[in-house]
Write an enzyme that holds these catalytic residues in place. Structure first.
Site, PDB file in Angstrom:
ATOM      1  N   LYS A  58       0.703  -1.136   0.110  1.00  0.00           N
ATOM      2  CA  LYS A  58       0.075  -0.283   0.099  1.00  0.00           C
ATOM      3  C   LYS A  58       0.858   1.393  -0.104  1.00  0.00           C
ATOM      4  O   LYS A  58       0.777   2.221  -0.871  1.00  0.00           O
ATOM      5  CB  LYS A  58      -0.924  -0.041   1.236  1.00  0.00           C
ATOM      6  CG  LYS A  58      -1.511   1.348   1.718  1.00  0.00           C
ATOM      7  CD  LYS A  58      -2.327   1.257   3.008  1.00  0.00           C
ATOM      8  CE  LYS A  58      -1.668   1.523   4.146  1.00  0.00           C
ATOM      9  NZ  LYS A  58      -1.391   3.028   4.636  1.00  0.00           N
ATOM     10  N   ASN A  59       1.696   1.353   0.906  1.00  0.00           N
ATOM     11  CA  ASN A  59       2.753   2.505   1.166  1.00  0.00           C
ATOM     12  C   ASN A  59       3.321   2.989   0.119  1.00  0.00           C
ATOM     13  O   ASN A  59       4.137   3.965  -0.075  1.00  0.00           O
ATOM     14  CB  ASN A  59       3.246   2.733   2.510  1.00  0.00           C
ATOM     15  CG  ASN A  59       2.227   2.497   3.534  1.00  0.00           C
ATOM     16  OD1 ASN A  59       1.015   2.926   3.463  1.00  0.00           O
ATOM     17  ND2 ASN A  59       2.699   2.360   4.924  1.00  0.00           N
ATOM     18  N   CYS A 152      -4.305  12.660  13.165  1.00  0.00           N
ATOM     19  CA  CYS A 152      -5.135  11.695  13.059  1.00  0.00           C
ATOM     20  C   CYS A 152      -5.081  10.950  14.275  1.00  0.00           C
ATOM     21  O   CYS A 152      -4.492  11.516  15.268  1.00  0.00           O
ATOM     22  CB  CYS A 152      -4.681  10.912  11.821  1.00  0.00           C
ATOM     23  SG  CYS A 152      -3.119   9.735  11.998  1.00  0.00           S
ATOM     24  N   ARG A 157       1.188  14.323  13.374  1.00  0.00           N
ATOM     25  CA  ARG A 157       1.774  14.317  12.191  1.00  0.00           C
ATOM     26  C   ARG A 157       2.004  15.548  11.131  1.00  0.00           C
ATOM     27  O   ARG A 157       1.044  15.943  10.347  1.00  0.00           O
ATOM     28  CB  ARG A 157       0.491  13.225  11.000  1.00  0.00           C
ATOM     29  CG  ARG A 157       0.377  12.019  12.076  1.00  0.00           C
ATOM     30  CD  ARG A 157      -0.452  11.090  11.319  1.00  0.00           C
ATOM     31  NE  ARG A 157       0.556  10.608  10.031  1.00  0.00           N
ATOM     32  CZ  ARG A 157       0.017   9.241   9.330  1.00  0.00           C
ATOM     33  NH1 ARG A 157      -1.191   8.599   9.704  1.00  0.00           N
ATOM     34  NH2 ARG A 157       0.905   8.691   8.479  1.00  0.00           N
ATOM     35  N   ASP A 343       4.473   0.452  12.476  1.00  0.00           N
ATOM     36  CA  ASP A 343       3.251  -0.150  11.815  1.00  0.00           C
ATOM     37  C   ASP A 343       3.095  -1.446  12.230  1.00  0.00           C
ATOM     38  O   ASP A 343       1.950  -2.195  12.192  1.00  0.00           O
ATOM     39  CB  ASP A 343       3.136  -0.132  10.301  1.00  0.00           C
ATOM     40  CG  ASP A 343       3.337   1.404   9.660  1.00  0.00           C
ATOM     41  OD1 ASP A 343       2.739   2.246  10.311  1.00  0.00           O
ATOM     42  OD2 ASP A 343       3.811   1.847   8.752  1.00  0.00           O
ATOM     43  N   ARG A 436      -8.685  -0.127   4.456  1.00  0.00           N
ATOM     44  CA  ARG A 436      -7.869   0.508   4.244  1.00  0.00           C
ATOM     45  C   ARG A 436      -6.370  -0.180   3.556  1.00  0.00           C
ATOM     46  O   ARG A 436      -5.659   0.439   2.831  1.00  0.00           O
ATOM     47  CB  ARG A 436      -7.370   1.847   5.103  1.00  0.00           C
ATOM     48  CG  ARG A 436      -8.408   2.517   5.461  1.00  0.00           C
ATOM     49  CD  ARG A 436      -7.803   3.922   6.183  1.00  0.00           C
ATOM     50  NE  ARG A 436      -6.781   4.221   5.506  1.00  0.00           N
ATOM     51  CZ  ARG A 436      -5.784   4.710   6.442  1.00  0.00           C
ATOM     52  NH1 ARG A 436      -5.992   5.052   7.520  1.00  0.00           N
ATOM     53  NH2 ARG A 436      -4.677   5.068   6.046  1.00  0.00           N
TER      54      ARG A 436
END
Ligand code: EPU
Length: 455
Positions: A58-59, A152, A157, A343, A436
Site C-alpha cells: 500500500k505505502n 489523526c 503528523r 506499523d 484501508r
C-alpha cells in the site's frame, strides 16, 4: 413516499438526492469506505497452517500513483492491492483530470491532461496520503492547492518538513484556510536536510525535485523500501534519482519532455507480511509466505527469533515460519527503517500480551499509537502505559475473546491477531480501518485454517 418514513428523514433523503443531482454537473466526491458497520467474527485458538501470498505494498503504490502525475504519458502499475486507500488515490487523480483504470491488480494512469490543481479537503480528509500529490503537481504545473491533512488518531503528523523542503526548492508556500498554497515559476535544486527521516517529506521533495533545475540532495532521507520503489518508478519514467534506500538521495532535474510512460511492479507489502508473521507467533503453527521480500524484514525477523519462532528464507521471495511453543517476552522499540517499524508495534503487542514474561514496548514515531491497548485489555491483556511512549506488557496465560473496536489500521490488525489466538469468540468492529490496508485479510486467514468470517 412510504407513510412510515418520518418527515425529517424524508427531507434528508430529498436533500441527498438534490446533492447527487448537482454533483452530476460539478465534481462529486464519494466516500469510498463502506465497511463501517461490519464485523469480523473469530473463533480463536486454532494454529495457523499453510501458505499465503503477500499483496503489493500500500505505502509504495499510493506514492507511485501520485508520481504518475509528473508525466504526460501513460503509466501502468502492477501488483496493486485492492484496498480502499488505492481507490481513494484513484479518485484523487481523477479529480485532477487524470484517467485511472483499475483492472485486477493493474492500475493504468493517464495524466496527459490535468484540469485541476487542487486536492480538496473531502479527499485528503479520507486519506492523508493524497497529500503526496503536492510535490508532483507543483513540479508539473507550477502550482498546487492541497488541503492540510491535519492530525489523526495516532498522532500530530506535522508537514513542516514537506513545507521547508519545497521552500528550499524555491517554491512559495502559504497556509490559508486549511490549505497549502504552493507556487513556483521554476524549482531550483537545493541541498535539503530533514530533521527526521520522514517518508512523506522525502517523497514530496523527491517528486518535486524531479523537474527542478539542477541537482537536489536530500540528507537524512527516509530509507524505507517504499522509497526505493518510488525512485525506481521515477527512473523508469525518465527521471534521475540515485541513492534511494540510503540516508542521502540525489535527484538530477530533467525537463518534462524527458519524462515518458512506464510499467512498474509494486514491491511486496512488508507490513502485511509482518502481520502474518505476528499471527503465527500468537497462534502457533507453521506458515509459508509467498511473494515476500525477506530483506525488508530483518528487524522483524530478529524479534521473531527472540520470541521463539524458527524462520527460514528461500530466495528470492519465500519465507517459512514455524512456531511450536508459547511466545517468549521481548522488548520492542520502534524507530525509522531499517529498525522495527511503528506499523507492526500494535500487531506484535498482540503476541506479547500472551507471552511468557514481561515485555517493554517503546513507540518513538507517533505520539498516540497505543490505541489498541484498551481493547487488548478487554481481552484480558495486562498492559500498563507510562506516558505516550512506553507500554509494559505482562504476558497472561491466554487472551479471551471479546467485542473490540479498532481505531486505526494497525490497531485493527492487532485485534484480529489477538482474536485468532484468544479462547472463545472475538468480534472486531471499525473495519473501515482494516480495509484501508489489508487485501482479503479474512480470506487469507481462512486459507490458513483460522475460523474467521465477516458479517
Ligand atoms: N513528521 C514531522 N514533520 C513532517 C513530517 C513528519 O514531524 O513534516 C513526523 C510525523 O508527525 C511522524 C513522523 O515524523 O511522527 C513520521 O512521519 P512520516 O512522514 O515518516 O510518515 P508518513 O509519510 O505520514 C508513512 C506511512 C505510515 C507509517 C509512516 C512511518 C504511508 C501512506 N504512510 O506515513 O503508515 O506509519 O510512514 O513509517 O506511507 C500505516 O500504513 O498504517 C501508516 C500509518
Amino acid at each position: 413516499m412510504s407513510p412510515n418514513v418520518p418527515k425529517v428523514e424524508t427531507e434528508l433523503r430529498a436533500e441527498s438526492a438534490k446533492k447527487i443531482e448537482s454533483a452530476k454537473v460539478s465534481k462529486v466526491i464519494v466516500p469510498v469506505s463502506a465497511a463501517a458497520g461490519e464485523h469480523i467474527i473469530i473463533h480463536g485458538g486454532r494454529p495457523l497452517e499453510g501458505t499465503v501470498t503477500i499483496s503489493g505494498a500500500k505505502n509504495a503504490v499510493l506514492k507511485m500513483m501520485a508520481a504518475a502525475l509528473l508525466t504526460s504519458d501513460i503509466c501502468v502499475l502492477r501488483n496493486v492491492p485492492n484496498l480502499t486507500d488505492v481507490h481513494i488515490m484513484a479518485e484523487m487523480l481523477r479529480y485532477l483530470g487524470a484517467k485511472v483504470e483499475i483492472e485486477g491488480s493493474e492500475v493504468t494512469i493517464d495524466a496527459r491532461e490535468l484540469t485541476e490543481f487542487e486536492a480538496p479537503y473531502e479527499l485528503v480528509s479520507q486519506m492523508r496520503a493524497t497529500f503526496n500529490v503536492l510535490g508532483p503537481l507543483l513540479a508539473r504545473a507550477g502550482q498546487a492547492k492541497v488541503s492540510l491533512p491535519g492530525g489523526c488518531a495516532i498522532g500530530e503528523r506535522r508537514i513542516d518538513l514537506h513545507e521547508r523542503g519545497l521552500k528550499m526548492l524555491g517554491a512559495e508556500i502559504n497556509i490559508e484556510h486549511g490549505y497549502v498554497l504552493a507556487s513556483a515559476n521554476r524549482l531550483i535544486g537545493s541541498r535539503i536536510y530533514l530533521d527526521k527521516p520522514s517518508n512523506g517529506a522525502t517523497e514530496n521533495i523527491m517528486l518535486a525535485a524531479v523537474l527542478a533545475e539542477g541537482q537536489t540532495i536530500i540528507e537524512n532521507a527516509a530509507q524505507d523500501p517504499e522509497i526505493i520503489n518510488l525512485a525506481d518508478f521515477v527512473n523508469a519514467i525518465g527521471g534521475k534519482v540515485a541513492g534511494a534506500g540510503t540516508y542521502q538521495i540525489v535527484i538530477d532535474g530533467v525537463s518534462q519532455a524527458d519524462l515518458h510512460g512506464a510499467t512498474v511492479d509494486t514491491i511486496p507489502d512488508r507490513l502485511e507480511a509482518g502481520t502474518f508473521m505476528m499471527a503465527v507467533m500468537a497462534t502457533q503453527g507453521e506458515i509459508t509466505l509467498e511473494g515476500v521480500n525477506p530483506h525488508h524484514l530483518y528487524a522483524v525477523i530478529g524479534k521473531m527469533a527472540d520470541i521463539g519462532a524458527e524462520v527460514s528464507m528461500y530466495a528470492p521471495s519465500t519465507m517459512k515460519i514455524k512456531m511450536r511453543e508459547r511466545a517468549r517476552a521481548t522488548d520492542v522499540t520502534t524507530l525509522p527503517y531499517p529498525a522495527f517499524p511503528t506499523d507492526l508495534q500494535a500487531p506484535i503487542m498482540a503476541v506479547l500480551a500472551a507471552a511468557s514474561g514481561t515485555s517493554i514496548v517503546t513507540e518513538n514515531i507517533y505520539e498516540n499509537r497505543f490505541m489498541q491497548v484498551g481493547e487488548l485489555r478487554r481481552m484480558g491483556a495486562e498492559i500498563a502505559l507510562t506516558g505516550n511512549s512506553t507500554a509494559v506488557v505482562k504476558g497472561v496465560d491466554r487472551l479471551t475473546g471479546a467485542e473490540v473496536k479498532s481505531s486505526d489500521l494497525r490497531a485493527a490488525a492487532s485485534l484480529v491477531i489477538a482474536g485468532l489466538a484468544a479462547q472463545g469468540v472475538t468480534e472486531v468492529t471499525g473495519l473501515q480501518h482494516l480495509d484501508r490496508g489489508y487485501e482479503n485479510l479474512e480470506a487469507k486467514f481462512l486459507g490458513l485454517g483460522a475460523d474467521i468470517y465477516r458479517r
